[in-house]
Design a protein around this motif. Sequence first.
Motif, short mmCIF file in Angstrom:
data_model
loop_
_atom_site.label_atom_id
_atom_site.label_comp_id
_atom_site.label_asym_id
_atom_site.label_seq_id
_atom_site.Cartn_x
_atom_site.Cartn_y
_atom_site.Cartn_z
N HIS A 168 0.43 -1.55 -0.07
CA HIS A 168 -0.06 -0.03 -0.06
C HIS A 168 0.83 1.69 -0.10
CE1 HIS A 168 -4.04 -1.28 -0.21
NE2 HIS A 168 -3.86 -2.40 1.14
N LEU A 169 2.17 1.41 0.86
CA LEU A 169 2.59 2.13 1.21
C LEU A 169 3.27 2.57 -0.81
CD1 LEU A 169 4.78 1.44 3.95
CD2 LEU A 169 3.03 3.58 2.91
N THR A 170 4.27 1.18 -1.34
CA THR A 170 4.49 1.53 -2.50
C THR A 170 3.44 2.11 -4.20
OG1 THR A 170 6.08 -0.09 -2.04
CG2 THR A 170 5.56 0.56 -4.26
N LYS A 171 1.81 1.45 -3.18
CA LYS A 171 1.47 2.04 -4.84
C LYS A 171 0.90 3.16 -3.93
CE LYS A 171 -3.53 0.96 -5.04
NZ LYS A 171 -5.01 0.19 -5.36
N SER A 172 0.97 3.96 -2.77
CA SER A 172 0.75 5.43 -2.61
C SER A 172 1.33 7.09 -3.14
CB SER A 172 0.23 5.92 -1.14
OG SER A 172 1.61 5.94 -0.50
N LEU A 173 2.34 6.50 -2.90
CA LEU A 173 3.93 6.61 -3.48
C LEU A 173 3.64 6.95 -5.01
CD1 LEU A 173 6.84 5.61 -1.49
CD2 LEU A 173 6.13 7.60 -1.57
N LYS A 174 3.43 5.54 -5.75
CA LYS A 174 3.12 5.54 -7.69
C LYS A 174 2.37 6.88 -7.84
CE LYS A 174 5.09 1.37 -8.20
NZ LYS A 174 4.39 0.12 -9.08
N LEU A 175 1.23 6.99 -7.10
CA LEU A 175 -0.43 7.48 -7.16
C LEU A 175 0.37 9.30 -7.09
CD1 LEU A 175 -2.92 5.12 -5.91
CD2 LEU A 175 -2.86 5.36 -8.55
N LEU A 176 0.47 9.11 -5.82
CA LEU A 176 0.73 10.27 -5.77
C LEU A 176 2.07 11.19 -6.11
CD1 LEU A 176 0.57 10.90 -1.72
CD2 LEU A 176 -1.16 11.43 -3.40
N ARG A 177 3.11 10.23 -6.78
CA ARG A 177 4.05 11.52 -7.56
C ARG A 177 3.52 11.35 -9.04
NH1 ARG A 177 7.37 7.34 -6.15
NH2 ARG A 177 7.70 5.80 -8.07
N ILE A 178 1.67 10.70 -9.44
CA ILE A 178 1.21 10.89 -11.07
C ILE A 178 0.50 12.34 -10.56
CG2 ILE A 178 -0.69 10.21 -12.59
CD1 ILE A 178 0.84 7.33 -11.85
N TYR A 179 -0.24 12.33 -9.19
CA TYR A 179 -0.95 13.06 -8.92
C TYR A 179 -0.26 14.76 -8.71
CZ TYR A 179 -4.19 9.40 -7.94
OH TYR A 179 -5.49 8.38 -7.44
N LEU A 180 0.43 14.19 -8.40
CA LEU A 180 1.35 15.63 -8.50
C LEU A 180 2.82 16.50 -9.32
CD1 LEU A 180 1.62 15.11 -3.88
CD2 LEU A 180 0.52 16.71 -5.27
N ARG A 181 2.48 15.36 -10.44
CA ARG A 181 4.01 16.12 -10.96
C ARG A 181 3.45 17.63 -11.51
NH1 ARG A 181 2.82 12.15 -15.24
NH2 ARG A 181 4.04 10.84 -13.23
N ASP A 182 2.48 17.46 -11.65
CA ASP A 182 2.80 19.28 -12.24
C ASP A 182 2.28 19.92 -11.74
OD1 ASP A 182 2.43 17.99 -14.76
OD2 ASP A 182 0.05 18.06 -14.63
N PHE A 183 1.72 20.15 -10.11
CA PHE A 183 1.98 21.25 -9.38
C PHE A 183 3.25 21.40 -8.81
CE2 PHE A 183 -2.65 20.05 -9.40
CZ PHE A 183 -3.26 21.45 -9.48
N LEU A 184 3.97 19.89 -8.60
CA LEU A 184 5.36 20.09 -8.14
C LEU A 184 6.04 20.79 -9.01
CD1 LEU A 184 5.98 16.91 -6.43
CD2 LEU A 184 5.76 18.93 -5.51
#
Length: 198
Positions: A172-188
Motif C-alpha cells: 500500500h505504501l508503494t502504491k500510494s507513492l506511485k499514485l501521489l507522484r502521478i497526481y502531484l507531477r504538474d503541481f510540484l
Amino acid sequence: MFSQSSSNYASLSDADLLTALYSDDEGSFAEIYQRYCYRLFTLAYQKLKSRETAEELVQDLFENLWNRRANHEIQQLEQYLFSALRYRIINYIKMQQVRSGYELYRRLHTSEADSTTENALALNELSAALRASVQRLPAKTREIFQLSRLEQYSVAEISGRVHLSEKAVEYHLTKSLKLLRIYLRDFLAVALAVFWHF
C-alpha cells in the motif's frame, strides 16, 4: 534444532543455516548476520550515501528475517537478502521523494505571507492539490500512507493497527507513492518554479 558450537556455524552452508534458522536456532541467525551484514551495509551505503540510513535498512532486513523465520520460504539465502535490501532501498528513495515534496510545500507555505498575490495563488493551488491527491488514494492506501508519512508509524506498527501483513502494508505504501507522484507531477513543477523566485 541444530546443536552447534559457535565456531562450527561458519562451516555450514547457507542451506543448512536456513534449516537451522527455521528451527529457531539463534546461532544460525548470528552466523547469517556475520556472513552478510557488512556486504549488505556496503551496498546500502553506496546507494544512499548515508551510514545511518544504510545501517537502519540492514538492521530492519535482519529483524524481519528473524521475526518472520517461520513464514519464509527462501531458496537462495544470498539472493534473497540482496533482493530484499534492494527493495528497501528503492522504497526508501520513493518515500524520500514524497517527503521532499511535502518539505517544499512547507517551505513555500511559511513564506506565504511575504509572497506576491501570484505566488499566494500558486501556494493555495499546491495546498489544495496535496490535499486532493491524498484524498484520491483508495481508502486503505490513504489510511496507511497517513499513518506512515504523517504520523510516522513504522511498517510493523501499521501492520498491527490495520490488521494487515507487513508485506501488504509495504504494498500500500508503494502504491500510494506511485499514485501521489502521478497526481502531484504538474503541481510540484509549479511549486519549484515559485520556490526559485523566493
